[in-house]
Design a protein around this motif. Structure first.
Motif, PDB file in Angstrom:
ATOM      1  N   PHE A 173       0.841  -1.206   0.000  1.00 26.65           N
ATOM      2  CA  PHE A 173       0.000   0.000   0.000  1.00 26.65           C
ATOM      3  C   PHE A 173       0.877   1.258   0.000  1.00 26.65           C
ATOM      4  O   PHE A 173       0.976   1.951   1.012  1.00 26.65           O
ATOM      5  N   TYR A 196      -2.446   4.866  -2.155  1.00 27.00           N
ATOM      6  CA  TYR A 196      -3.106   4.365  -0.942  1.00 27.00           C
ATOM      7  C   TYR A 196      -4.622   4.530  -0.976  1.00 27.00           C
ATOM      8  O   TYR A 196      -5.374   3.563  -0.777  1.00 27.00           O
ATOM      9  N   LEU A 206      -6.396   2.293  -3.438  1.00 26.44           N
ATOM     10  CA  LEU A 206      -6.332   0.879  -3.071  1.00 26.44           C
ATOM     11  C   LEU A 206      -7.276   0.528  -1.921  1.00 26.44           C
ATOM     12  O   LEU A 206      -7.818  -0.573  -1.872  1.00 26.44           O
TER      13      LEU A 206
END
Length: 393
Positions: A108, A113, A116
Protein backbone atom coordinates in the motif's frame (compact mmCIF):
# COMPACT_ATOMS: atom_id res chain seq x y z
CA UNK A 1 -49.08 16.31 17.83
CA UNK A 2 -45.85 17.64 16.33
CA UNK A 3 -44.80 17.30 12.69
CA UNK A 4 -47.52 14.73 11.83
CA UNK A 5 -46.47 14.72 8.17
CA UNK A 6 -43.03 13.33 9.00
CA UNK A 7 -44.48 9.81 9.15
CA UNK A 8 -47.27 8.44 7.00
CA UNK A 9 -48.73 4.97 7.29
CA UNK A 10 -49.13 4.67 3.52
CA UNK A 11 -45.42 5.37 3.02
CA UNK A 12 -44.49 2.11 4.75
CA UNK A 13 -44.51 -0.73 2.19
CA UNK A 14 -47.07 -3.43 2.93
CA UNK A 15 -48.84 -1.66 5.80
CA UNK A 16 -51.81 -0.35 3.79
CA UNK A 17 -52.46 -3.78 2.28
CA UNK A 18 -52.18 -5.49 5.69
CA UNK A 19 -54.69 -3.06 7.24
CA UNK A 20 -57.12 -3.53 4.35
CA UNK A 21 -56.91 -7.27 4.96
CA UNK A 22 -57.46 -6.76 8.72
CA UNK A 23 -54.07 -8.41 9.34
CA UNK A 24 -53.04 -6.70 12.56
CA UNK A 25 -49.90 -8.80 13.10
CA UNK A 26 -48.60 -8.13 9.56
CA UNK A 27 -49.17 -4.40 9.91
CA UNK A 28 -47.30 -4.33 13.21
CA UNK A 29 -44.41 -6.33 11.70
CA UNK A 30 -44.10 -3.96 8.71
CA UNK A 31 -44.05 -0.91 10.97
CA UNK A 32 -41.48 -2.50 13.24
CA UNK A 33 -39.28 -3.32 10.23
CA UNK A 34 -39.52 0.25 8.95
CA UNK A 35 -38.49 1.71 12.29
CA UNK A 36 -35.49 -0.61 12.43
CA UNK A 37 -34.40 0.65 9.00
CA UNK A 38 -34.56 4.23 10.24
CA UNK A 39 -32.21 3.22 13.03
CA UNK A 40 -29.73 1.61 10.63
CA UNK A 41 -28.20 4.56 8.80
CA UNK A 42 -24.69 3.48 7.70
CA UNK A 43 -21.56 5.17 9.02
CA UNK A 44 -18.14 4.05 7.74
CA UNK A 45 -15.06 5.21 9.62
CA UNK A 46 -11.55 4.68 8.23
CA UNK A 47 -8.76 4.15 10.76
CA UNK A 48 -5.38 4.58 9.14
CA UNK A 49 -1.76 5.45 9.85
CA UNK A 50 1.65 3.83 9.76
CA UNK A 51 2.35 0.30 10.95
CA UNK A 52 2.41 -0.17 14.73
CA UNK A 53 0.57 3.06 15.51
CA UNK A 54 -2.20 1.34 17.51
CA UNK A 55 -4.94 1.39 14.86
CA UNK A 56 -6.38 -1.99 15.77
CA UNK A 57 -6.46 -1.25 19.49
CA UNK A 58 -8.26 2.02 18.77
CA UNK A 59 -10.81 0.17 16.61
CA UNK A 60 -11.47 -2.26 19.45
CA UNK A 61 -11.74 0.44 22.11
CA UNK A 62 -14.17 2.47 20.00
CA UNK A 63 -16.36 -0.64 19.73
CA UNK A 64 -16.11 -1.39 23.45
CA UNK A 65 -14.08 -4.58 22.95
CA UNK A 66 -10.95 -5.90 24.61
CA UNK A 67 -8.09 -6.79 22.27
CA UNK A 68 -8.37 -10.51 23.06
CA UNK A 69 -12.16 -10.68 22.68
CA UNK A 70 -13.93 -12.59 19.93
CA UNK A 71 -14.54 -10.28 16.99
CA UNK A 72 -11.79 -7.85 17.98
CA UNK A 73 -9.31 -6.53 15.44
CA UNK A 74 -6.05 -8.48 15.85
CA UNK A 75 -3.26 -6.56 17.54
CA UNK A 76 0.43 -7.23 18.07
CA UNK A 77 3.91 -5.80 18.16
CA UNK A 78 4.29 -6.37 14.42
CA UNK A 79 2.08 -5.17 11.58
CA UNK A 80 -1.12 -7.23 11.85
CA UNK A 81 -3.33 -5.42 9.30
CA UNK A 82 -2.56 -6.53 5.76
CA UNK A 83 -5.99 -6.02 4.18
CA UNK A 84 -8.79 -3.47 4.36
CA UNK A 85 -10.97 -5.01 7.09
CA UNK A 86 -14.39 -3.90 8.34
CA UNK A 87 -15.26 -4.28 12.02
CA UNK A 88 -18.96 -3.64 12.72
CA UNK A 89 -20.06 -2.26 16.06
CA UNK A 90 -21.44 -5.19 18.11
CA UNK A 91 -24.80 -3.48 18.75
CA UNK A 92 -25.03 -1.41 15.56
CA UNK A 93 -23.65 -3.36 12.56
CA UNK A 94 -24.55 -0.39 10.34
CA UNK A 95 -21.61 1.43 11.94
CA UNK A 96 -18.31 0.01 10.70
CA UNK A 97 -14.78 0.89 11.65
CA UNK A 98 -12.39 -0.04 8.87
CA UNK A 99 -8.92 -1.04 9.96
CA UNK A 100 -6.75 0.01 7.03
CA UNK A 101 -3.23 -1.28 6.34
CA UNK A 102 -0.43 1.08 7.25
CA UNK A 103 0.33 3.68 4.64
CA UNK A 104 3.73 3.45 3.00
CA UNK A 105 4.01 -0.36 3.04
CA UNK A 106 5.09 -2.24 -0.10
CA UNK A 107 1.54 -3.39 -0.78
CA UNK A 108 0.00 0.00 0.00
CA UNK A 109 2.37 2.75 -1.20
CA UNK A 110 1.46 6.33 -0.28
CA UNK A 111 0.75 7.49 -3.84
CA UNK A 112 -1.86 4.80 -4.50
CA UNK A 113 -3.11 4.36 -0.94
CA UNK A 114 -6.55 6.00 -1.14
CA UNK A 115 -7.44 4.28 -4.39
CA UNK A 116 -6.33 0.88 -3.07
CA UNK A 117 -8.36 1.14 0.16
CA UNK A 118 -11.49 2.46 -1.60
CA UNK A 119 -11.66 5.93 -0.05
CA UNK A 120 -15.09 6.78 -1.50
CA UNK A 121 -16.99 4.55 0.91
CA UNK A 122 -15.73 6.27 4.07
CA UNK A 123 -17.49 9.12 5.87
CA UNK A 124 -14.25 10.34 7.44
CA UNK A 125 -10.68 9.27 8.22
CA UNK A 126 -8.86 9.07 11.53
CA UNK A 127 -5.08 9.19 11.02
CA UNK A 128 -3.27 7.62 13.97
CA UNK A 129 0.33 7.92 15.09
CA UNK A 130 1.95 6.61 18.26
CA UNK A 131 5.02 8.86 17.98
CA UNK A 132 5.32 11.63 15.42
CA UNK A 133 3.20 12.22 12.36
CA UNK A 134 5.19 11.61 9.20
CA UNK A 135 5.36 12.96 5.70
CA UNK A 136 3.23 10.01 4.58
CA UNK A 137 0.54 10.99 7.09
CA UNK A 138 0.52 14.53 5.74
CA UNK A 139 0.40 13.41 2.10
CA UNK A 140 -2.52 11.20 2.97
CA UNK A 141 -4.39 14.02 4.75
CA UNK A 142 -3.83 16.37 1.83
CA UNK A 143 -5.15 13.80 -0.61
CA UNK A 144 -8.18 13.14 1.63
CA UNK A 145 -8.82 16.88 1.73
CA UNK A 146 -8.55 17.08 -2.06
CA UNK A 147 -11.22 14.39 -2.24
CA UNK A 148 -13.40 16.60 0.02
CA UNK A 149 -13.46 14.17 2.93
CA UNK A 150 -12.89 14.92 6.63
CA UNK A 151 -9.81 13.70 8.48
CA UNK A 152 -8.59 13.89 12.07
CA UNK A 153 -5.16 13.36 13.63
CA UNK A 154 -4.99 11.14 16.71
CA UNK A 155 -1.82 10.74 18.74
CA UNK A 156 -2.34 7.33 20.31
CA UNK A 157 -0.73 5.59 23.27
CA UNK A 158 -0.60 8.88 25.17
CA UNK A 159 -0.71 6.89 28.42
CA UNK A 160 2.73 5.46 27.55
CA UNK A 161 4.09 8.99 27.11
CA UNK A 162 2.62 10.11 30.43
CA UNK A 163 3.99 7.07 32.27
CA UNK A 164 7.45 7.70 30.85
CA UNK A 165 7.39 11.36 31.89
CA UNK A 166 6.20 10.52 35.42
CA UNK A 167 9.74 9.45 36.29
CA UNK A 168 10.88 13.07 36.15
CA UNK A 169 10.91 14.98 39.43
CA UNK A 170 9.28 18.08 37.95
CA UNK A 171 6.51 16.10 36.20
CA UNK A 172 3.31 18.03 35.48
CA UNK A 173 0.62 16.14 33.60
CA UNK A 174 -1.09 19.12 31.97
CA UNK A 175 2.21 20.66 30.94
CA UNK A 176 3.38 17.34 29.49
CA UNK A 177 0.19 17.00 27.44
CA UNK A 178 0.60 20.55 26.16
CA UNK A 179 4.20 19.88 25.11
CA UNK A 180 3.22 16.70 23.25
CA UNK A 181 0.26 18.37 21.54
CA UNK A 182 2.28 21.45 20.56
CA UNK A 183 5.05 19.24 19.19
CA UNK A 184 2.59 17.33 17.00
CA UNK A 185 0.97 20.54 15.75
CA UNK A 186 4.35 22.16 15.07
CA UNK A 187 5.54 19.14 13.09
CA UNK A 188 2.35 18.96 11.02
CA UNK A 189 2.58 22.66 10.23
CA UNK A 190 6.15 22.15 9.16
CA UNK A 191 5.01 19.43 6.80
CA UNK A 192 2.38 21.65 5.20
CA UNK A 193 -0.83 21.37 7.25
CA UNK A 194 -2.14 24.89 7.96
CA UNK A 195 -4.31 24.47 11.07
CA UNK A 196 -3.92 20.93 12.36
CA UNK A 197 -6.00 19.73 15.28
CA UNK A 198 -4.46 16.83 17.18
CA UNK A 199 -6.32 14.62 19.66
CA UNK A 200 -4.32 12.86 22.38
CA UNK A 201 -5.95 9.49 23.09
CA UNK A 202 -5.36 6.41 25.18
CA UNK A 203 -7.29 3.47 23.77
CA UNK A 204 -7.20 1.84 27.21
CA UNK A 205 -8.60 4.91 29.01
CA UNK A 206 -10.99 6.63 26.63
CA UNK A 207 -12.52 8.69 29.44
CA UNK A 208 -9.19 10.49 29.87
CA UNK A 209 -7.39 12.96 27.59
CA UNK A 210 -8.98 14.07 24.27
CA UNK A 211 -11.36 11.32 23.19
CA UNK A 212 -14.39 13.31 24.36
CA UNK A 213 -13.12 16.30 22.36
CA UNK A 214 -12.78 14.06 19.31
CA UNK A 215 -16.36 12.89 19.81
CA UNK A 216 -17.59 16.49 20.01
CA UNK A 217 -15.69 17.40 16.83
CA UNK A 218 -17.13 14.46 14.89
CA UNK A 219 -20.59 15.35 16.17
CA UNK A 220 -20.18 18.88 14.88
CA UNK A 221 -18.84 17.88 11.46
CA UNK A 222 -21.21 15.05 10.51
CA UNK A 223 -24.66 15.57 8.94
CA UNK A 224 -27.58 15.34 11.39
CA UNK A 225 -28.73 11.80 10.61
CA UNK A 226 -25.21 10.33 10.84
CA UNK A 227 -24.41 12.49 13.85
CA UNK A 228 -27.04 10.74 15.94
CA UNK A 229 -26.02 7.32 14.63
CA UNK A 230 -22.41 7.91 15.67
CA UNK A 231 -23.49 9.29 19.05
CA UNK A 232 -25.43 6.13 19.86
CA UNK A 233 -22.37 3.88 19.34
CA UNK A 234 -20.05 6.05 21.40
CA UNK A 235 -18.94 4.44 24.67
CA UNK A 236 -20.26 6.17 27.80
CA UNK A 237 -16.99 7.85 28.70
CA UNK A 238 -18.60 10.74 30.58
CA UNK A 239 -22.02 11.92 31.83
CA UNK A 240 -22.30 14.41 28.97
CA UNK A 241 -22.49 11.65 26.35
CA UNK A 242 -25.27 9.92 28.29
CA UNK A 243 -27.19 13.21 28.44
CA UNK A 244 -26.68 13.79 24.69
CA UNK A 245 -27.97 10.31 23.89
CA UNK A 246 -31.03 10.93 26.05
CA UNK A 247 -31.79 14.25 24.32
CA UNK A 248 -31.35 12.70 20.87
CA UNK A 249 -33.79 9.95 21.76
CA UNK A 250 -36.26 12.45 23.23
CA UNK A 251 -36.29 14.36 19.93
CA UNK A 252 -37.44 11.20 18.12
CA UNK A 253 -40.22 10.18 20.50
CA UNK A 254 -42.76 12.39 18.72
CA UNK A 255 -42.31 10.28 15.55
CA UNK A 256 -43.10 7.05 17.37
CA UNK A 257 -46.08 8.73 19.01
CA UNK A 258 -47.34 10.10 15.69
CA UNK A 259 -47.14 6.64 14.19
CA UNK A 260 -49.09 5.29 17.14
CA UNK A 261 -51.76 7.95 16.62
CA UNK A 262 -52.04 7.11 12.92
CA UNK A 263 -52.74 3.47 13.76
CA UNK A 264 -55.36 4.53 16.31
CA UNK A 265 -57.33 6.09 13.45
CA UNK A 266 -57.99 2.62 12.00
CA UNK A 267 -61.20 1.19 13.55
CA UNK A 268 -59.93 -2.34 14.16
CA UNK A 269 -60.14 -3.90 17.65
CA UNK A 270 -56.74 -4.43 19.23
CA UNK A 271 -54.74 -2.94 16.34
CA UNK A 272 -53.41 0.07 18.23
CA UNK A 273 -52.21 -1.99 21.19
CA UNK A 274 -50.48 -4.53 18.92
CA UNK A 275 -48.72 -1.87 16.86
CA UNK A 276 -47.79 0.21 19.92
CA UNK A 277 -46.13 -2.85 21.45
CA UNK A 278 -44.10 -3.38 18.27
CA UNK A 279 -43.12 0.30 18.19
CA UNK A 280 -42.09 0.26 21.83
CA UNK A 281 -39.96 -2.87 21.45
CA UNK A 282 -37.94 -1.24 18.66
CA UNK A 283 -37.55 2.06 20.52
CA UNK A 284 -36.64 0.57 23.91
CA UNK A 285 -34.21 -1.95 22.38
CA UNK A 286 -32.51 1.02 20.73
CA UNK A 287 -32.29 2.82 24.10
CA UNK A 288 -30.86 -0.22 25.88
CA UNK A 289 -28.18 -0.83 23.22
CA UNK A 290 -27.15 2.82 22.93
CA UNK A 291 -26.76 3.15 26.70
CA UNK A 292 -24.77 -0.11 26.81
CA UNK A 293 -27.28 -1.76 29.14
CA UNK A 294 -27.77 -5.00 27.22
CA UNK A 295 -26.16 -8.12 28.68
CA UNK A 296 -23.27 -8.46 26.15
CA UNK A 297 -22.34 -4.78 26.52
CA UNK A 298 -22.37 -4.97 30.30
CA UNK A 299 -20.18 -8.08 30.22
CA UNK A 300 -17.71 -6.37 27.87
CA UNK A 301 -17.67 -3.35 30.16
CA UNK A 302 -16.97 -5.63 33.11
CA UNK A 303 -14.04 -7.28 31.30
CA UNK A 304 -12.63 -3.92 30.21
CA UNK A 305 -12.90 -2.16 33.57
CA UNK A 306 -12.41 -5.04 35.98
CA UNK A 307 -15.70 -4.28 37.75
CA UNK A 308 -17.61 -7.55 38.28
CA UNK A 309 -20.68 -8.00 36.08
CA UNK A 310 -22.82 -8.62 39.18
CA UNK A 311 -21.71 -5.27 40.63
CA UNK A 312 -22.76 -3.45 37.45
CA UNK A 313 -26.16 -5.18 37.48
CA UNK A 314 -26.58 -4.34 41.17
CA UNK A 315 -26.87 -0.59 40.43
CA UNK A 316 -29.45 -1.11 37.67
CA UNK A 317 -33.07 -0.39 38.57
CA UNK A 318 -35.07 -0.69 35.35
CA UNK A 319 -36.28 -4.24 34.59
CA UNK A 320 -35.63 -3.48 30.91
CA UNK A 321 -31.85 -3.26 31.40
CA UNK A 322 -29.80 -6.47 31.28
CA UNK A 323 -32.84 -8.26 29.86
CA UNK A 324 -34.23 -9.40 26.52
CA UNK A 325 -36.74 -6.80 25.36
CA UNK A 326 -39.98 -8.58 24.45
CA UNK A 327 -43.55 -7.37 24.03
CA UNK A 328 -44.63 -9.34 27.10
CA UNK A 329 -41.90 -7.76 29.26
CA UNK A 330 -42.72 -4.28 27.99
CA UNK A 331 -46.45 -4.63 28.60
CA UNK A 332 -45.70 -5.88 32.10
CA UNK A 333 -43.46 -2.85 32.79
CA UNK A 334 -45.97 -0.43 31.26
CA UNK A 335 -48.73 -1.82 33.47
CA UNK A 336 -46.71 -0.63 36.46
CA UNK A 337 -46.42 2.95 35.16
CA UNK A 338 -48.90 5.31 36.76
CA UNK A 339 -51.85 6.24 34.56
CA UNK A 340 -50.85 4.38 31.40
CA UNK A 341 -53.30 1.48 31.74
CA UNK A 342 -56.20 3.93 32.08
CA UNK A 343 -55.04 5.81 28.95
CA UNK A 344 -54.86 2.60 26.91
CA UNK A 345 -58.30 1.51 28.04
CA UNK A 346 -59.73 4.95 27.27
CA UNK A 347 -58.27 4.87 23.77
CA UNK A 348 -59.87 1.51 22.97
CA UNK A 349 -63.21 2.63 24.37
CA UNK A 350 -63.44 6.05 22.72
CA UNK A 351 -62.57 4.95 19.17
CA UNK A 352 -66.12 3.54 18.81
CA UNK A 353 -67.89 6.79 19.76
CA UNK A 354 -69.54 8.23 16.61
CA UNK A 355 -67.93 11.32 15.02
CA UNK A 356 -65.55 12.25 17.82
CA UNK A 357 -64.27 8.79 18.74
CA UNK A 358 -61.41 8.46 16.25
CA UNK A 359 -59.87 11.93 16.84
CA UNK A 360 -60.03 11.41 20.59
CA UNK A 361 -58.49 7.92 20.29
CA UNK A 362 -55.65 9.36 18.15
CA UNK A 363 -54.89 11.97 20.78
CA UNK A 364 -54.93 9.41 23.57
CA UNK A 365 -52.69 7.05 21.61
CA UNK A 366 -50.17 9.81 20.92
CA UNK A 367 -50.20 10.85 24.57
CA UNK A 368 -49.80 7.30 25.86
CA UNK A 369 -46.88 6.39 23.60
CA UNK A 370 -45.19 9.74 24.21
CA UNK A 371 -45.55 9.41 27.99
CA UNK A 372 -44.44 5.77 28.13
CA UNK A 373 -41.33 6.28 26.01
CA UNK A 374 -40.30 9.34 28.01
CA UNK A 375 -40.67 7.49 31.30
CA UNK A 376 -38.77 4.42 30.09
CA UNK A 377 -36.03 6.56 28.55
CA UNK A 378 -35.63 8.51 31.79
CA UNK A 379 -35.17 5.31 33.81
CA UNK A 380 -32.69 3.77 31.37
CA UNK A 381 -30.62 6.98 31.18
CA UNK A 382 -30.46 7.01 34.97
CA UNK A 383 -29.28 3.38 34.93
CA UNK A 384 -26.58 4.24 32.38
CA UNK A 385 -25.36 7.03 34.67
CA UNK A 386 -25.25 4.69 37.67
CA UNK A 387 -23.32 2.05 35.72
CA UNK A 388 -20.85 4.68 34.53
CA UNK A 389 -20.29 5.92 38.09
CA UNK A 390 -19.80 2.34 39.31
CA UNK A 391 -16.95 1.82 36.83
CA UNK A 392 -15.12 4.80 38.32
CA UNK A 393 -15.14 3.44 41.88
Amino acid sequence: MEDPDDLHMEDIPGVKEALQNNDTAAAAAKIEENLKQQNNIPVNIAITGESGSGKSTFVNAFRGLCDDEEGAAPTGVTETTSEVTAYPHPNYPNVKLWDLPGIGTTKFPAKKYLKLVGFEKFDFFIIISATRFTENDVKLSQEIQRMEKKFYFVHSKIDNDINAEKRKRDFNKEETLKVIRDDCVHRLRGLGIESPQVFLVSSFELHLYDFSLLQQTLERDLPKNKRDTLLFVMPNINPEIIIKKKKAFQSKIKYYATLSAAVAAVPLPGLSIAVDAAVLVVAVTHYVHAFGLDVPSLKRLSARTGVPYADLCAVIISPLAAAEITKDLLLKVIAQLAGTVALIAAEEATRWIPFIGIPVAMGLSFTTTYKVLNLLLEKLADDAQRVFERTLV
